[in-house]
Enzyme design. Structure first.
Site: not given
Length: 348
Positions: A83, A85-86, A131, A134, A191, A195
Site C-alpha cells: 500500500d 509504495t503503490q 480472504k 497467498g 479491513d 487489523e
C-alpha cells in the site's frame, strides 16, 4: 446479506485472448499468477529483473518483464505491491501504459479508496481480494478447492467489469468457494478496522498485557507465555473451524464459565467507544493520511515502534520456548525461505 457468486456465475472465456500482468511476486503475487496460469490464462510478471522474486518467477516458468514494459503488454494490470509504495509504483510504471479498454485490478482497496491512485475514467477498476494468505490460496487451489474472495467494482468503463472480475476470480479458484460482492469503501475500511482494533492491534495488546500482568504478579515468564500467547492458536483454530460455539464446546466448563463471566470485564463497553474512534479515523482518511506521511518522512516512527516491540520481554521468552518445539522448526524454515509478501494478505 452479501451476494455470493460461484463457478456457474462466472464465464472463464471472458478473459480469453487477454494478457494478465501480475505486478509483484510475493505472497499473493506468486499464488494468483500460478493459479491463473493453471486455469488456462495468459500471465506475465512485471518486476525489476534484478529482484530475487523476479528470479523465482523465472524459475517458476513465467515471462518476467520490467514493470513499464509489462504494463504496456498487459490487458489486465493486477497491482500487488505494498500500500505504502503503490502510488509511486503506479505513477512510474503503470499510469503511462493505462490506456482505454484496459483493466486495473487490485486485491486491497486502500490506494483507490483513499485516492492515492486516481485511474483514468476509460478503464475498468476492479478488486478481487482473496480472504487468505497467498500460500494458502495456492495450496488449496492445487487440492482442487478454493478460498473465498471479495469482489468490488470501482469503475465499469467497458460495461463488462463485473464479468471480467468474476472470470479472474474463477482463474484463482475463488468461485469454487464463493465470491462475495462488496465495495471498495466497505472492504478497505472494514479491513483496516479489523487489523487495528481486533486481529493485530487489539489482539497483540491483549496478549502482552496478560503476559505482563502474570509476570508482575510473580509468575514465571515461561508460564505466562504459554497461558497468554502460545495457547492463543489453540483457541483461534477452534473458532476458525466452528465459530465461538465450537470453541466453547471444546474447552472445559471452568474455562467457559470464566469466558462468559469475565470476558466483558476485560474488554468492556468502553472499549467499543475507542473502537468507534479508530473506525472514525479510518473513515475520515485520517489514518491513511498519517500512514502516507509517515512513509514520505522515511518511516522513522514506524521503525522505532518496530524496534520497541522487538525488545519486549515476550519476544525473548517466546523464542526460547519455541526452540523447545521441534514441530515448529520445519515451519519456521519454510517461512524464512518463502517470498516476502509484496501485498496485504488476510485480514491479517
Amino acid at each position: 446479506m452479501a451476494t455470493v457468486f460461484y463457478e456457474h456465475d462466472a464465464d472463464p472465456s471472458a478473459l480469453k485472448g487477454k494478457t494478465i500482468g501480475i505486478f509483484g511476486y510475493g505472497s499473493q503475487g506468486h499464488a494468483q499468477a500460478q493459479n491463473l496460469r493453471d486455469s488456462g490464462f495468459n500471465v506475465i510478471i512485471g518486476l525489476d529483473p534484478s529482484r530475487a522474486s523476479a528470479q523465482q518467477a523465472n524459475a517458476d516458468g513465467f515471462t518476467v518483464l520490467a514493470p513499464a514494459e509489462a504494463a504496456k503488454r498487459a490487458d489486465w494490470i493486477q497491482i500487488l505491491t505494498p500500500d505504502e509504495t503503490q502510488a509511486d509504483f503506479y505513477q512510474a510504471a503503470i499510469q503511462p501504459a493505462l490506456k482505454a479498454g484496459k483493466i486495473l485490478g487490485v486485491s486491497h482497496g486502500f490506494s483507490i479508496h483513499f485516492k492515492t491512485i486516481v485511474p483514468p475514467k476509460d478503464v475498468d477498476v476492479v478488486m478481487i481480494a482473496p480472504k487468505s494468505p497467498g500460500h494458502l490460496l495456492r495450496r488449496v487451489y492445487t487440492e482442487g478447492r478454493g478460498v473465498p474472495s471479495l469482489l468490488a467494482i470501482h469503475q465499469d468503463a467497458s460495461g463488462r467489469a463485473h464479468e471480467y472480475a468474476l472470470s479472474y476470480a474463477y482463474g484463482i479458484g475463488s468461485t469454487r468457494a464463493g465470491v462475495l460482492q462488496t465495495t471498495f469503501k466497505e472492504e478497505t475500511e472494514s479491513d483496516l478496522f479489523g487489523e487495528q482494533a481486533v486481529l493485530c492491534g487489539g489482539l497483540t495488546s491483549l496478549m502482552k498485557k496478560g503476559f505482563e500482568t502474570l509476570v508482575e504478579a510473580g509468575y514465571a515468564p515461561e508460564i505466562a507465555y504459554f497461558e497468554c500467547i502460545h495457547e492463543m492458536k489453540l483457541i483461534v483454530d477452534l473458532i476458525y473451524e466452528g465459530g465461538l460455539g465450537r470453541m466453547r464446546y471444546s474447552i472445559s466448563n471452568t474455562a467457559e464459565y470464566g469466558d462468559l463471566t469475565r470476558g466483558e470485564r476485560v474488554v468492556p463497553d468502553e472499549t467499543r467507544a475507542t473502537m468507534k474512534k479508530i473506525l472514525a479515523d479510518i473513515q475520515s482518511g485520517a489514518f491513511a493520511k498519517e500512514w502516507i506521511e509517515e512513509n514520505k518522512a522515511g518511516g522513522k516512527k514506524f521503525a522505532a515502534l518496530r524496534e520497541k516491540e522487538r525488545q519486549h520481554p515476550v519476544e525473548a521468552v517466546g523464542a526460547k520456548l519455541r526452540g523447545m518445539m521441534s514441530w515448529l522448526q520445519k515451519d519456521a524454515k519454510k517461512t524464512a525461505s518463502a517470498p516476502k509478501p509484496e501485498a496485504k494478505v488476510v485480514n491479517a
